[in-house]
Design a protein around this motif. Structure first.
Motif, PDB file in Angstrom:
ATOM      1  N   THR A  23     -21.578 -24.449  -0.633  1.00 17.26           N
ATOM      2  CA  THR A  23     -21.636 -22.991  -0.728  1.00 17.26           C
ATOM      3  C   THR A  23     -22.224 -22.600  -2.079  1.00 17.26           C
ATOM      4  N   CYS A  44     -22.731 -17.791  -0.164  1.00 14.74           N
ATOM      5  CA  CYS A  44     -23.780 -18.168   0.777  1.00 14.74           C
ATOM      6  C   CYS A  44     -23.499 -19.589   1.259  1.00 14.74           C
ATOM      7  N   PRO A  45     -22.806 -19.710   2.403  1.00 13.78           N
ATOM      8  CA  PRO A  45     -22.542 -21.045   2.940  1.00 13.78           C
ATOM      9  C   PRO A  45     -23.843 -21.691   3.421  1.00 13.78           C
ATOM     10  N   PRO A  46     -23.852 -23.001   3.550  1.00 14.91           N
ATOM     11  CA  PRO A  46     -25.088 -23.700   3.928  1.00 14.91           C
ATOM     12  C   PRO A  46     -25.732 -23.179   5.214  1.00 14.91           C
ATOM     13  N   ASP A  47     -24.924 -22.744   6.176  1.00  9.86           N
ATOM     14  CA  ASP A  47     -25.503 -22.283   7.443  1.00  9.86           C
ATOM     15  C   ASP A  47     -26.096 -20.871   7.352  1.00  9.86           C
ATOM     16  N   ALA A  48     -25.968 -20.221   6.189  1.00  7.59           N
ATOM     17  CA  ALA A  48     -26.530 -18.880   6.008  1.00  7.59           C
ATOM     18  C   ALA A  48     -27.823 -18.899   5.192  1.00  7.59           C
ATOM     19  N   ASP A  50     -31.643 -19.221   4.611  1.00 12.13           N
ATOM     20  CA  ASP A  50     -32.874 -19.020   5.368  1.00 12.13           C
ATOM     21  C   ASP A  50     -33.982 -19.831   4.697  1.00 12.13           C
TER      22      ASP A  50
END
Length: 192
Positions: A23, A44-48, A50
């Motif tokens: 994160t 900002c977690p890794p899956d967020a 872009d």
């Protein structure tokens, strides 16, 4: 692009220790380039993340910025200050409401930029604002006051001792002065 003080970096590292691995932080602007622009900081977690995000590396974390916010975060600063009243994280983004203009931009654009990014934030504390109506051939900036400045008893002082001095200092030789085009009417909206 974004400057984060050592104390703010330490604060973010401490907060991120309690988040899932990978994160980081995200700095963003909502409604960039408008009077309603607001800046924020979030996890900002890794899956967020872009693929188009800018990654700004700091000590122990990255700061991610989306492409839409990036030009409005030029010269932004984040600080974490502790005093007798407590601690506070501050984010200052002078270009959030208007993109920074180049030093060689036309004078009218540079004046508008200073009014939007430096003068109006101060006037907003009293519910006021100022706009550039025109730049005359004899190098006078004609300004229009609005909101709480319209009818305010301090408007002449604000114009001559504040705005004019600031603009003349920023644009020596390019600007000869400022004039107020406002038809001031005292009313409930006036600050004083």
């Amino acid at each position: 692009m974004i400057s984060i003080s050592d104390t703010a970096q330490a604060h973010f590292r401490k907060l991120l220790e309690k988040q899932p691995d990978g994160t980081n932080i995200r700095v963003f602007v909502v409604n960039p380039g408008t009077q309603n622009a607001e800046c924020g900081v979030s996890y900002c977690p890794p899956d967020a993340v872009d693929p188009e995000d800018q990654h700004l590396p700091f000590s122990g974390f990255d700061c991610l910025v989306d492409p839409l916010s990036a030009p409005f975060l030029v010269d932004a600063t984040i600080d974490f200050v502790t005093d007798q009243m407590g601690s506070q994280l501050t984010l200052k983004a002078p270009n959030a409401k208007m993109r920074k203009v180049a030093d060689d931009a036309p004078l009218i654009d540079r004046i508008e930029y200073v009014l939007m990014s430096e003068v109006n934030p101060m006037l907003a504390g009293h519910g006021g604002k100022v706009t550039l109506v025109e730049l005359t051939e004899d190098k006078l900036a004609i300004l229009q006051f609005g909101g709480g400045c319209n009818g305010c008893s301090m408007v002449d002082y604000t114009l001559k001792e504040g705005i004019e001095k600031q603009l003349l200092e920023k644009f020596p030789g390019e600007l000869n002065g400022v004039k107020d085009a406002t038809e001031h009417q005292r009313g409930d909206h006036s600050y004083y």
